[in-house]
Design a protein around this motif. Structure first.
Motif, mmCIF file in Angstrom:
data_model
loop_
_atom_site.group_PDB
_atom_site.id
_atom_site.type_symbol
_atom_site.label_atom_id
_atom_site.label_comp_id
_atom_site.label_asym_id
_atom_site.label_seq_id
_atom_site.Cartn_x
_atom_site.Cartn_y
_atom_site.Cartn_z
ATOM 1 N N SER A 34 29.791 118.368 53.577
ATOM 2 C CA SER A 34 30.469 117.346 52.776
ATOM 3 C C SER A 34 31.972 117.574 52.629
ATOM 4 N N GLY A 153 28.535 103.327 47.465
ATOM 5 C CA GLY A 153 27.660 104.307 48.094
ATOM 6 C C GLY A 153 26.288 104.247 47.448
ATOM 7 N N TRP A 191 25.845 108.427 50.812
ATOM 8 C CA TRP A 191 27.234 108.895 50.855
ATOM 9 C C TRP A 191 27.690 109.266 52.267
ATOM 10 N N GLY A 217 32.190 107.436 49.578
ATOM 11 C CA GLY A 217 32.295 108.735 50.227
ATOM 12 C C GLY A 217 32.462 108.611 51.726
#
Length: 332
Positions: A34, A153, A191, A217
């Motif tokens: 991430s 998201g 996301w 995201g």
């Protein structure tokens, strides 16, 4: 003067090194991969990188392989010697509550959570609806079709808060504006699905939207790419995303997660870490809109003036932006 500056720099480095040697060991925990989302998580890591560059103290990283691994990843950080553990995102709330309670001698911090009550936990909350209001003004006044869009998201109240602020800002500037809204999904996978983000944006473009704001995201990268391919505008989020596709990103709703991480690290290093909730909005420069060399030519002067007027009105208290988290209605 040069010698004095050199000695000052050397002393600062020694103090930082001494603090690290004295037991300050910061760590961050992310979901796997991430940190490269170019949005929310990347913004958090930017704060850690700034801290490391200034102090010479590296921030270690643990990655959770799955949602079930979040608490274990935090425990691995603690077992590895971390004295401060930082996570970002409401999805870590349950994990950090458990691990912080197990480790009263360590400090913890989390972004996007404000409801936990632990004596060793700092929580950061942002008034995202205020920044979203500003980009709503920009979108409505830039649109030539009278239709704009929003791609969220994961469908949770926090993201509805972005959408609601955006709708309010747009309607304040152009009451007849149409705002299309889509959410990517109901699981954390929402996301990190750029293909789905692109498809949702394309669907909104087909229905007449010519500006689409994403709060999604990594999924939002697909929205930006779709806008660039279609000759429309996207609006970025969290990090300043104007440079991802210059000329196709009208602006970005900047959420200074990097500042939250940086300030927490700095406070902990100096022995000033304190628990509780810190709330950041426009008045605290915690959210804002982004204007730079990548978009200054596509934001008309009248749009710029309108956004700045709205910004000043919110900071001064003349404009109140409805908060979806406290009232699930969204007025126009």
């Amino acid at each position: 003067m040069r010698l004095r500056a050199f000695l000052a720099t050397a002393c600062a480095a020694l103090l930082a090194g001494g603090a690290a040697a004295g037991g300050f060991e910061p760590a961050m925990v992310f979901d796997q991969g991430s940190r490269t989302d170019r949005s929310f998580n990347a913004a958090a890591w930017k704060g850690a990188e700034r801290f490391a560059a200034e102090t010479g103290i590296a921030v270690s990283v643990e990655e959770a392989a799955s949602p079930a691994d979040r608490a274990p990843a935090m425990r691995r950080a603690v077992a590895g010697g971390a004295t401060l553990v930082i996570v970002v995102g409401f999805s870590y709330a349950e994990a950090i509550e458990a691990v912080a309670a197990e480790s009263p001698g360590r400090s913890f911090a989390i972004v996007d959570v404000s409801w936990l009550d632990l004596p060793n936990l700092r929580q950061y909350a942002f008034r995202e609806h205020e920044g979203s209001y500003l980009v709503g003004v920009a979108a409505a006044l830039t649109s030539k079709t009278g239709t704009i869009g929003f791609v969220g998201g994961m469908d949770v109240p926090l993201i509805r808060r972005f959408a609601c602020g955006y709708v309010q800002g747009a309607a304040s500037a152009r009451p007849e504006i149409t705002v299309l809204q889509d959410m990517t999904g109901r699981t954390p996978a929402a996301w990190s699905d750029p293909a789905r983000g692109a498809a949702l944006a394309q669907g909104q473009f087909a229905r007449g939207a010519d500006v689409v704001f994403h709060a999604a995201g990594g999924t939002g990268i697909g929205v930006i790419r779709a806008a660039a391919a279609a000759g429309r505008y996207a609006i970025g989020v969290d990090l300043n995303q104007n440079g991802i596709a210059p000329g196709a990103v009208l602006t970005s709703m900047v959420k200074r997660v990097d500042v939250a991480v940086y300030e927490t690290l700095k406070d902990a290093l100096r022995g000033r870490f304190s628990p509780g909730v810190v709330t950041l909005g426009l008045a605290e420069s915690g959210v804002d809109w982004a204007l730079d060399e990548h978009n200054e030519k596509i934001v008309a002067p009248a749009v710029r003036r309108a956004v700045e007027a709205a910004r000043a009105g919110i900071v001064a208290g003349r404009i109140t932006v409805h908060d979806y988290l406290t009232d699930r209605r969204c007025p126009r």
